[in-house]
Write an enzyme that holds these catalytic residues in place. Structure first.
Site, PDB file in Angstrom:
ATOM      1  N   LYS A  22       0.842  -1.209   0.000  1.00 48.37           N
ATOM      2  CA  LYS A  22       0.000   0.000   0.000  1.00 48.37           C
ATOM      3  C   LYS A  22       0.869   1.249   0.000  1.00 48.37           C
ATOM      4  CE  LYS A  22      -2.061   1.920   3.984  1.00 48.37           C
ATOM      5  NZ  LYS A  22      -1.677   3.310   3.945  1.00 48.37           N
ATOM      6  N   ASN A  23       1.876   1.276   0.869  1.00 45.59           N
ATOM      7  CA  ASN A  23       2.653   2.511   1.019  1.00 45.59           C
ATOM      8  C   ASN A  23       3.633   2.736  -0.129  1.00 45.59           C
ATOM      9  OD1 ASN A  23       1.267   3.110   3.339  1.00 45.59           O
ATOM     10  ND2 ASN A  23       2.804   2.182   4.689  1.00 45.59           N
ATOM     11  N   CYS A 116      -5.996  13.300  11.469  1.00 44.97           N
ATOM     12  CA  CYS A 116      -6.546  11.991  11.154  1.00 44.97           C
ATOM     13  C   CYS A 116      -6.524  11.186  12.434  1.00 44.97           C
ATOM     14  CB  CYS A 116      -5.734  11.297  10.071  1.00 44.97           C
ATOM     15  SG  CYS A 116      -4.177  10.687  10.693  1.00 44.97           S
ATOM     16  N   ARG A 121      -0.802  15.076  12.250  1.00 43.20           N
ATOM     17  CA  ARG A 121      -0.097  14.817  10.980  1.00 43.20           C
ATOM     18  C   ARG A 121       0.089  16.077  10.132  1.00 43.20           C
ATOM     19  NH1 ARG A 121      -1.678   8.767   8.921  1.00 43.20           N
ATOM     20  NH2 ARG A 121       0.413   8.791   8.102  1.00 43.20           N
ATOM     21  N   ILE A 123       1.913  19.018   7.652  1.00 43.23           N
ATOM     22  CA  ILE A 123       2.678  18.895   6.386  1.00 43.23           C
ATOM     23  C   ILE A 123       3.695  20.032   6.256  1.00 43.23           C
ATOM     24  CG2 ILE A 123       0.959  17.545   5.101  1.00 43.23           C
ATOM     25  CD1 ILE A 123       0.184  20.238   3.687  1.00 43.23           C
ATOM     26  N   LEU A 125       6.822  20.115   6.881  1.00 47.11           N
ATOM     27  CA  LEU A 125       8.101  19.729   6.271  1.00 47.11           C
ATOM     28  C   LEU A 125       7.974  19.639   4.747  1.00 47.11           C
ATOM     29  CD1 LEU A 125       9.150  16.898   8.776  1.00 47.11           C
ATOM     30  CD2 LEU A 125       9.961  19.261   8.734  1.00 47.11           C
ATOM     31  N   ASP A 305       3.909   1.223  12.029  1.00 49.67           N
ATOM     32  CA  ASP A 305       2.760   0.482  11.510  1.00 49.67           C
ATOM     33  C   ASP A 305       2.646  -0.926  12.096  1.00 49.67           C
ATOM     34  OD1 ASP A 305       1.809   2.479   9.943  1.00 49.67           O
ATOM     35  OD2 ASP A 305       2.532   1.687   8.043  1.00 49.67           O
ATOM     36  N   ARG A 397      -8.787  -0.299   3.949  1.00 49.29           N
ATOM     37  CA  ARG A 397      -7.918   0.722   3.357  1.00 49.29           C
ATOM     38  C   ARG A 397      -6.558   0.112   3.055  1.00 49.29           C
ATOM     39  NH1 ARG A 397      -6.536   4.587   7.267  1.00 49.29           N
ATOM     40  NH2 ARG A 397      -4.996   4.928   5.669  1.00 49.29           N
TER      41      ARG A 397
HETATM   42  C1  UD1 Z   1       4.472   7.232   8.431  1.00 53.92           C
HETATM   43  C2  UD1 Z   1       5.628   6.304   8.729  1.00 53.92           C
HETATM   44  C3  UD1 Z   1       5.719   5.323   7.612  1.00 53.92           C
HETATM   45  C4  UD1 Z   1       4.378   4.635   7.475  1.00 53.92           C
HETATM   46  C5  UD1 Z   1       3.249   5.649   7.286  1.00 53.92           C
HETATM   47  C6  UD1 Z   1       1.868   5.016   7.239  1.00 53.92           C
HETATM   48  C7  UD1 Z   1       7.696   6.831   9.882  1.00 53.92           C
HETATM   49  C8  UD1 Z   1       8.876   7.722   9.957  1.00 53.92           C
HETATM   50  N1  UD1 Z   1       6.846   7.073   8.883  1.00 53.92           N
HETATM   51  O1  UD1 Z   1       4.729   7.885   7.208  1.00 53.92           O
HETATM   52  O2  UD1 Z   1       6.754   4.413   7.822  1.00 53.92           O
HETATM   53  O3  UD1 Z   1       4.413   3.759   6.404  1.00 53.92           O
HETATM   54  O4  UD1 Z   1       3.265   6.547   8.351  1.00 53.92           O
HETATM   55  O5  UD1 Z   1       1.369   4.738   8.508  1.00 53.92           O
HETATM   56  O6  UD1 Z   1       7.542   5.923  10.657  1.00 53.92           O
HETATM   57  N2  UD1 Z   1       5.723  15.229  10.469  1.00 53.92           N
HETATM   58  C9  UD1 Z   1       5.752  16.589  10.719  1.00 53.92           C
HETATM   59  N3  UD1 Z   1       5.655  17.440   9.648  1.00 53.92           N
HETATM   60  C10 UD1 Z   1       5.553  16.997   8.365  1.00 53.92           C
HETATM   61  C11 UD1 Z   1       5.533  15.612   8.126  1.00 53.92           C
HETATM   62  C12 UD1 Z   1       5.619  14.740   9.199  1.00 53.92           C
HETATM   63  O7  UD1 Z   1       5.842  17.000  11.847  1.00 53.92           O
HETATM   64  O8  UD1 Z   1       5.483  17.822   7.448  1.00 53.92           O
HETATM   65  C13 UD1 Z   1       5.797  14.271  11.598  1.00 53.92           C
HETATM   66  C14 UD1 Z   1       4.487  13.487  11.732  1.00 53.92           C
HETATM   67  O9  UD1 Z   1       3.517  14.172  12.475  1.00 53.92           O
HETATM   68  C15 UD1 Z   1       4.949  12.237  12.407  1.00 53.92           C
HETATM   69  C16 UD1 Z   1       6.345  12.007  11.799  1.00 53.92           C
HETATM   70  O10 UD1 Z   1       6.773  13.289  11.337  1.00 53.92           O
HETATM   71  O11 UD1 Z   1       5.092  12.422  13.779  1.00 53.92           O
HETATM   72  C17 UD1 Z   1       6.364  10.960  10.687  1.00 53.92           C
HETATM   73  O12 UD1 Z   1       5.719  11.459   9.596  1.00 53.92           O
HETATM   74  P1  UD1 Z   1       5.889  10.889   8.131  1.00 53.92           P
HETATM   75  O13 UD1 Z   1       7.050   9.971   8.002  1.00 53.92           O
HETATM   76  O14 UD1 Z   1       5.744  12.016   7.189  1.00 53.92           O
HETATM   77  O15 UD1 Z   1       4.569  10.078   8.069  1.00 53.92           O
HETATM   78  P2  UD1 Z   1       4.087   9.312   6.892  1.00 53.92           P
HETATM   79  O16 UD1 Z   1       4.681   9.750   5.614  1.00 53.92           O
HETATM   80  O17 UD1 Z   1       2.635   9.328   7.016  1.00 53.92           O
END
Ligand code: UD1
Length: 423
Positions: A22-23, A116, A121, A123, A125, A305, A397
């Site tokens: 999925k990812n 969510c 979560r 964005i 970054l 996960d 999902r």
């Molecule tokens: C995350 C998981 C990924 C998993 C996916 C689905 C990690 C590092 N990432 O990816 O392995 O497959 O969920 O469940 O384990 N964050 C910020 N600002 C941003 C983006 C992220 O603060 O702009 C924080 C998030 O809140 C979170 C962390 O960084 O605490 C990890 O985020 P990210 O790796 O972006 O999450 P996903 O891409 O959803």
């Protein structure tokens, strides 16, 4: 609304083929619009999140065909560069369309993904990195607009190795002039799969899988073929199911190295795990020992996960297993549901302590997120009587043929529709 009815007590035996990831498929579907052309994807899982991505591609003007595990996208007719709120809300990974549409059209407008079930979560970054590539960012009325007459390659350092931000940079940088060097990049296998797909489309990217990724341009190709990587989290799910229920299960079409952190813990708990080139076999008889401390971290650390999945396998293990969740703030919501089955779990902030109990008893429980929902089914496999997991669609999902796969291994799991009794 689906309800997963689990009648516990059966050991799992036999083989299962693991679905495509999925990812990996979700960012690849977004990437299919970069540079135009036709993309032919194989090993695509049939999931609600994949359906949501295809709906977005269709809305953008792409033609899309899906047949079993194959998806064909012709992005030649793409005519829109914005995604409405109703489509964005269907899944978190739609944020990946930001980098992809920006690369294709020079402008993208979409509703901010918002919170969510796993927490806020943000964005930030993603937006900071796109700004560093030369995009102007405007946020108003719940929407984000990124615009760039020209994207320019540069050095971008992520404050945290975010998977989504890494993918958005890779996508947008395909349209940038010059070289983009991304440091402190996420190293997940799904990032490598995205690199492989983009390179097959004509990108010049190297370094995915390490913390430093270089993107140096794009010469579009008209047709791209790609097979999606196997799903390491689905594989971890079936391994944890076998650890929870006991038995002897062989998973085919996996990359064993992607499962190392999970299989290491399962081994330390007393499971026998054997790896072949593309398969993993797990045998468990007798009572498990508690897990050694499990701390979720970016890859190659223990995946967030798999935290809930492994926790379910520890509920009856001898001793206390400690889980530390470092990635998401709201990822212990399965705990209160597991307690309804008789689990003994204490939570303090980011730490959960699971003291093994002799017996679990089935009860009605609610799935609170995708992996949390799967974890409740896994716990139900080791519980006496019937566990009903009431789900608003989270599990589908991320899992293809979830009940069928577990049933083929000997579990008594059925997918039913909620009736007024269960609602
Ligand atoms: C995350 C998981 C990924 C998993 C996916 C689905 C990690 C590092 N990432 O990816 O392995 O497959 O969920 O469940 O384990 N964050 C910020 N600002 C941003 C983006 C992220 O603060 O702009 C924080 C998030 O809140 C979170 C962390 O960084 O605490 C990890 O985020 P990210 O790796 O972006 O999450 P996903 O891409 O959803």
């Amino acid at each position: 609304m689906p309800v997963w009815k689990v009648c516990g007590g059966n050991a799992l035996e036999g083989s299962a083929v693991v679905q495509g990831a999925k990812n990996a498929v979700l960012p690849i579907l977004a990437a299919s619009i970069v540079g135009g052309g036709v993309s032919c994807l194989d090993n695509c899982p049939k999931l609600l999140d994949v359906d949501a991505s295809l709906e977005i591609l269709h809305y953008l003007g792409c033609s899309v065909m899906q047949n079993r595990g194959k998806i064909l996208i012709d992005s030649g007719g793409m005519s829109r560069n914005h995604i409405p709120h109703a489509l964005m809300m269907k899944m978190r990974s739609s944020v990946m369309f930001m980098g992809a549409i920006l690369a294709r059209c020079g402008e993208v407008r979409l509703s901010a993904p918002g919170g969510c079930e796993l927490g806020s979560r943000p964005i930030d970054l993603h937006l900071k990195a796109l700004h560093e590539l030369g995009a102007e960012i405007e946020e108003s009325g719940g929407e984000v607009c990124c615009r760039a007459s020209k994207l320019k390659g540069t050095h971008i350092n992520l404050d945290f190795p975010s998977v989504g931000a890494t993918e958005n940079v890779m996508l947008a940088a395909c349209a940038a002039e010059g070289t983009t060097v991304l440091t402190n990049a996420a190293r997940e296998p799904e990032i490598v799969d995205l690199q492989n797909f983009l390179n097959a489309k004509g990108a010049k990217i190297h370094g995915a899988g390490t913390a430093e990724i270089h993107i140096t341009g794009f010469s579009p190709r008209s047709v791209t073929e790609h097979a999606v990587l196997p799903d390491r989290i689905a594989a971890a799910t079936y391994l944890c199911a076998a650890a929870s229920a006991g038995g002897d299960v062989r998973l085919e079409r996996v990359v064993p190295a992607h499962l190392n952190t999970v299989t290491d813990v399962l081994r330390s708990m007393g499971c026998e795990v054997a790896e072949g080139e593309r398969e993993v076999r797990l045998r468990r008889s007798g009572r498990l020992n508690a897990a050694r401390p499990v701390v979720t971290k970016p890859y190659p650390g223990f995946p967030t996960d798999a935290q809930a999945l492994l926790m379910s396998a520890c509920l009856k293990a001898g001793g206390t297993s400690v889980f530390v969740e470092n990635i998401f703030e709201n990822r212990f919501r399965h705990v209160s549901e597991l307690r309804r089955l008789g689990a003994d779990i204490r939570v303090e902030g980011r730490v959960a302590m699971v003291s093994g109990v002799a017996k679990l008893t089935g009860a009605p429980v609610s799935a609170c997120d995708l992996r949390g929902g799967a974890a409740l089914v896994i716990a139900g496999l080791a519980a006496e009587n019937v566990t009903e997991v009431i789900d608003t669609g989270h599990v589908e999902r991320g899992y293809e043929r979830f009940a069928q796969t577990l049933s083929a291994l000997g579990a008594d799991v059925q997918r039913c529709e909620a009736t007024s009794d269960t609602e």
